[in-house]
Design a protein around this motif. Structure first.
Motif, short mmCIF file in Angstrom:
data_model
loop_
_atom_site.label_atom_id
_atom_site.label_comp_id
_atom_site.label_asym_id
_atom_site.label_seq_id
_atom_site.Cartn_x
_atom_site.Cartn_y
_atom_site.Cartn_z
N PHE A 50 0.74 -1.45 -0.01
CA PHE A 50 -0.12 -0.09 -0.15
C PHE A 50 0.97 1.28 0.01
O PHE A 50 1.73 1.39 0.66
N GLU A 51 0.36 2.16 -0.69
CA GLU A 51 1.14 3.54 -0.81
C GLU A 51 0.39 4.41 0.42
O GLU A 51 1.09 5.17 0.84
N GLN A 52 -0.87 4.22 0.65
CA GLN A 52 -1.63 4.92 1.53
C GLN A 52 -2.74 4.04 2.21
O GLN A 52 -3.34 3.17 1.53
N ILE A 53 -2.82 4.14 3.54
CA ILE A 53 -3.60 3.05 4.15
C ILE A 53 -5.01 3.94 4.81
O ILE A 53 -4.66 4.71 5.76
N ASP A 54 -5.94 3.45 4.29
CA ASP A 54 -7.20 4.01 5.17
C ASP A 54 -7.36 3.41 6.40
O ASP A 54 -7.75 3.95 7.30
N GLU A 55 -7.53 1.98 6.47
CA GLU A 55 -8.04 1.07 7.75
C GLU A 55 -7.01 0.07 7.63
O GLU A 55 -6.75 -0.72 6.88
N LEU A 56 -6.60 -0.09 8.76
CA LEU A 56 -6.01 -1.68 9.36
C LEU A 56 -7.15 -2.18 10.17
O LEU A 56 -7.14 -1.86 11.44
N GLY A 57 -7.59 -3.27 9.81
CA GLY A 57 -8.65 -3.69 10.37
C GLY A 57 -8.51 -5.36 10.75
O GLY A 57 -8.63 -6.04 9.90
N THR A 58 -8.11 -5.71 12.08
CA THR A 58 -7.92 -7.02 12.19
C THR A 58 -9.33 -7.67 12.38
O THR A 58 -10.22 -7.04 13.08
N ARG A 59 -9.21 -8.82 11.83
CA ARG A 59 -10.65 -9.26 11.44
C ARG A 59 -10.60 -11.02 12.11
O ARG A 59 -9.47 -11.47 11.35
N ASP A 60 -10.88 -11.60 13.10
CA ASP A 60 -10.71 -12.83 13.49
C ASP A 60 -11.90 -13.66 13.75
O ASP A 60 -13.12 -13.08 14.19
N GLY A 61 -12.05 -14.93 12.77
CA GLY A 61 -13.21 -15.63 12.90
C GLY A 61 -12.77 -17.07 12.74
O GLY A 61 -11.76 -17.54 12.43
N ALA A 62 -13.57 -17.90 12.92
CA ALA A 62 -13.66 -19.27 12.85
C ALA A 62 -14.94 -19.94 12.80
O ALA A 62 -15.93 -19.45 12.84
N ASN A 63 -14.67 -21.16 12.30
CA ASN A 63 -16.16 -22.43 12.29
C ASN A 63 -15.77 -23.53 12.99
O ASN A 63 -16.40 -24.50 12.75
N LEU A 64 -15.11 -23.23 14.43
CA LEU A 64 -14.98 -24.40 15.12
C LEU A 64 -16.10 -24.90 16.05
O LEU A 64 -16.75 -23.93 16.43
N VAL A 65 -16.26 -25.98 16.21
CA VAL A 65 -17.50 -26.56 16.94
C VAL A 65 -16.87 -27.57 18.07
O VAL A 65 -15.92 -28.28 17.49
N VAL A 66 -17.19 -27.64 19.01
CA VAL A 66 -16.78 -28.42 20.38
C VAL A 66 -17.91 -29.48 20.49
O VAL A 66 -19.15 -29.07 20.80
N HIS A 67 -17.82 -30.68 20.67
CA HIS A 67 -18.74 -31.81 20.93
C HIS A 67 -18.75 -32.26 22.31
O HIS A 67 -17.39 -32.40 22.75
N ASP A 68 -19.49 -32.88 22.86
CA ASP A 68 -19.51 -33.69 24.12
C ASP A 68 -19.30 -35.02 23.75
O ASP A 68 -19.17 -35.49 22.39
N ASP A 69 -19.15 -36.15 25.01
CA ASP A 69 -18.93 -37.32 24.29
C ASP A 69 -19.97 -38.23 23.61
O ASP A 69 -20.01 -39.03 23.12
#
Length: 415
Positions: A167-186
């Motif tokens: 980039f020559e010029q930055i308007d926004e630095l936007g950290t974006r964190d996401g997942a599709n993690l699923v936890v199951h019981d026994d």
């Protein structure tokens, strides 16, 4: 290099396993308040690599700067690696400095909200206590590399890379964190089980989120503000993300020129609802209350009642994504929107390291940074964020196939 890592299990355990495959250090001390936890981590590493003698265990009280100093001196530690909850940051930070060792952490010193206008103005910001003594660290020729996990950490490396190469010029630095993690019981049913420290998650999600804008500086908003649906790559798909207090917003503007800096986390309706209930009931509080004659912190009780994030890997499926969405003007003078990202599959980290993906993704980055420091590729003094260093050696080492690198590629998604 002689590393004193404070904290075992979870990120500490994964970091030790990752480091055991590398040759940049001569000693790695795993220290914990419960020495049996540290011993288990060392035993697991030795079990993976026959003849591995560089790892030793030790006991330490992370709340005592004097204890940290004593242990660092005992083992002639050149670097103190903080792998515990950020509530212990300052004692470890101060203890490392007193021992004449360099320091690394993955989350900076804690914030305190503004007493009158918490959702408009900042109070004590993340990292303020550490940056307050930056000149003293620099004068002593010592380095405190703060926020070198995944977020903060890899996201900040991405910011440096974007500014230098895309980039020559930055308007926004936007950290974006996401997942599709699923936890199951026994029984195979989906269950609520956070993939990272619940204590830290409560801290960052219920504190007023911080935003930075050029000409205005740092300011706060209400928790879970400015929701947006962000489409994450490699099959994760769209996830609603909201503003959350996070170190990137406090780090990036110090070294990277941008008009706006934000952090948004893909929490989901269920998680947001649970956090709001905890807040309403006062169960997010850290100050002790007396229950049947025993003083306990409500937040500590909540964290203890939930599954240890380090143990849920065998029951978890899906991928996690950490990344930085950058908008502005590219080097060619045309508008550009680029997402730099790092996706990790839980099945792969469990198979290779017996570590769930969020823990592994957090752990790999400080190990890469330690290797760059050991090589002399990264050099510096003072209290510095990852943005203060050249991003290319880090990203190349992270992505390069083993044994030359860490075999964990990152990606660029043009939008």
């Amino acid at each position: 290099m002689r590393v004193l890592m404070i904290g075992s299990g979870g990120v500490g355990d994964a970091a030790a396993r990752i480091a055991s495959e590398r040759d940049f250090f001569e000693r790695w001390v795993v220290a914990d308040y419960d020495v049996t936890r540290a011993e288990r981590t060392v035993a697991a590493v030795v079990g993976r690599r026959a003849g591995e003698g560089r790892f030793v265990s030790a006991q330490v009280d992370a709340s005592s700067a004097e204890a940290v100093t004593q242990l660092a001196l005992e083992h002639s530690a050149t670097h103190v690696f903080n792998a515990v909850d950020p509530k212990f940051n300052m004692s470890i930070f101060d203890g490392a400095r007193a021992a004449g060792a360099d320091y690394l952490d993955m989350a900076m010193s804690l914030s305190q909200r503004h007493p009158e206008r918490p959702y408009e103005e900042v109070g004590v910001m993340l990292g303020d206590e550490q940056f307050a003594v930056a000149d003293e660290w620099e004068a002593e020729g010592r380095l405190a590399l703060v926020g070198i996990g995944v977020e903060p950490g890899l996201s900040d490396v991405f910011a440096r890379y974007a500014a230098d190469h895309l980039f020559e010029q930055i308007d926004e630095l936007g950290t974006r964190d996401g997942a599709n993690l699923v936890v199951h019981d026994d029984d195979g049913n989906e269950v609520f089980a956070p993939s990272f420290s619940m204590w830290t998650t409560i801290e960052e999600c219920l504190n007023p989120p911080v935003v930075w804008e050029k000409g205005r500086g740092w300011f706060t908003t209400a928790p879970f503000s400015e929701p947006e649906v962000f489409d994450f790559p490699e099959g994760i798909g769209p996830v609603e993300c909201v503003n959350v207090e996070h170190e990137e917003v406090l780090l990036m503007p110090r070294w990277v020129d941008a008009r706006r800096v934000t952090f948004k986390y893909g929490l989901g309706d269920e998680f947001i609802g649970i956090l709001k209930v905890l807040n309403t009931l006062g169960l997010d509080r850290t100050s002790p209350i007396t229950v049947k004659g025993v003083e306990v912190s409500p937040r500590d009780v909540v964290a203890a009642a939930l599954p240890d994030p380090a143990t849920i890997g065998p029951r978890m499926t899906g991928k996690t994504c950490a990344g930085l969405y950058v908008t502005g003007t590219g080097k060619d003078g045309r508008p550009r929107r680029t997402y730099l990202y790092h996706v990790v599959d839980n099945a792969e980290t469990m198979a290779g390291y017996d570590a769930q993906c969020v823990v592994w993704q957090t752990a790999v980055n400080p190990v890469v940074a330690l290797e760059l420091l050991a090589r002399g590729t990264w050099k510096g003094a003072g209290v510095l964020g990852p943005e203060a260093f050249d991003a290319v050696p880090f990203l190349d080492l992270l992505a390069a196939a083993k044994p030359e690198g860490y075999g964990s590629p990152w990606g660029i998604d043009e939008r």
